[in-house]
Write an enzyme that holds these catalytic residues in place. Structure first.
Site, PDB file in Angstrom:
ATOM      1  N   SER A 141       0.846  -1.184   0.000  1.00 30.87           N
ATOM      2  CA  SER A 141       0.000   0.000   0.000  1.00 30.87           C
ATOM      3  C   SER A 141       0.887   1.241   0.000  1.00 30.87           C
ATOM      4  O   SER A 141       2.044   1.185   0.443  1.00 30.87           O
ATOM      5  CB  SER A 141      -0.890   0.004   1.254  1.00 30.87           C
ATOM      6  OG  SER A 141      -1.507   1.261   1.440  1.00 30.87           O
ATOM      7  N   TYR A 154      -1.520  -0.507  10.452  1.00 35.76           N
ATOM      8  CA  TYR A 154      -1.614  -0.794   9.019  1.00 35.76           C
ATOM      9  C   TYR A 154      -0.367  -0.301   8.294  1.00 35.76           C
ATOM     10  O   TYR A 154       0.209  -1.011   7.457  1.00 35.76           O
ATOM     11  CB  TYR A 154      -2.865  -0.113   8.460  1.00 35.76           C
ATOM     12  CG  TYR A 154      -3.165  -0.425   7.009  1.00 35.76           C
ATOM     13  CD1 TYR A 154      -3.849  -1.583   6.652  1.00 35.76           C
ATOM     14  CD2 TYR A 154      -2.790   0.461   5.995  1.00 35.76           C
ATOM     15  CE1 TYR A 154      -4.143  -1.859   5.320  1.00 35.76           C
ATOM     16  CE2 TYR A 154      -3.078   0.189   4.667  1.00 35.76           C
ATOM     17  CZ  TYR A 154      -3.756  -0.964   4.331  1.00 35.76           C
ATOM     18  OH  TYR A 154      -4.044  -1.237   3.018  1.00 35.76           O
TER      19      TYR A 154
END
Length: 270
Positions: A141, A154
């Protein structure tokens, strides 16, 4: 079974980007091993992939459990006589300021989003080394590069996927095994169905970012396919993500100042 086309394994294939990746490869006549914990979603992806021109089998697989990944690898040997492409896509979303995140929130992120990729690579390494060729595509990501406030667990997990991929890039190159890592920004998908975290405000903010994204999961899948086939290592599907990373490299303080602003805004919003 088809006798042409790449043999492709996709985790998290029951929905979202995993499904779109399956459809993209299916249009090229791929043979697909589709894995997920969502049985109904897997079957739907299999039907869609078959209709798109591919061949596929499904297998329930929880990436937290190495034995299930090893069983998936064994099924690929038996049913496809090898693997050309492994896509470690399975993952979950998360949000919350650091002081609100529990250790369990951290454990779930690291266990699935990072260690799930580690275990996927480990489970399929024997087949790649025996073949002397193959391709690993790890889905990370932009959070690995631009650490937005309220997503620390995350961010850390995805940064770990990038670090792992860079390590594998060098180590596997002499063995003929290629590696790519994909770092999309938010895109239109059902990621929030897997959301884990204490902060409902973070979930709402993430929903808005997903909804307003100019790029879809199908477009991310197409870019991933084309750029990995061209042996691109770092795949950045979003133009804004590429520009932000260039800015951070040129003048990190500009990005940090923006993160300070976002953090203050989050705190003011309560």
């Amino acid at each position: 079974m088809q006798t042409t086309g790449q043999r492709v394994v996709i985790t998290g294939a029951g929905s979202g980007l995993g499904r779109e990746l399956a459809l993209r490869y299916a249009r090229e006549g791929a043979r697909l091993a589709l894995a997920d914990i969502n049985d109904a979603g897997l079957e739907e992806t299999r039907r869609m992939a078959t209709a798109a021109g591919g061949w596929a089998f499904t297998q329930r697989c929880d990436v937290r459990d190495f034995s299930q990944l090893a069983a998936l690898e064994q099924s690929c040997e038996e049913r496809m006589q090898g693997v050309d492409v492994l896509i470690n896509n399975a993952g979950i979303a998360s949000g919350g300021m650091f002081w609100d995140l529990s250790l369990e929130d951290w454990d779930s992120q690291i266990c699935i989003n990072l260690m799930g990729v580690v275990k996927g690579c480990k489970a399929f390494m024997p087949i790649f080394m025996k073949q002397g060729h193959g391709r690993i595509i790890n889905i990370a990501s932009m959070a690995a590069h631009i650490q937005t406030p309220g997503m620390s667990n995350y961010n850390v997990a995805k940064a770990g996927v990038v670090a792992l991929s860079e390590s594998l890039l060098a180590e596997l190159h002499p063995l003929g095994i290629k590696v790519s890592v994909v770092c999309p920004s938010f895109f239109q998908t059902n990621l929030l169905e897997s959301y884990h975290g204490p902060d409902s405000k973070a979930r709402d903010d993430m929903a808005k970012l997903l909804q307003n994204s100019p790029i879809s999961a199908a477009e991310v899948a197409d870019i991933t396919y084309r750029e990995s086939e061209a042996d691109q290592f770092m795949i950045l599907p979003h133009e804004r993500g590429r520009l932000a990373l260039e800015q951070k490299r040129a003048n990190p303080q500009v990005i940090y100042d923006e993160m300070f602003r976002l953090a203050a805004k989050r705190l003011q919003a309560g």
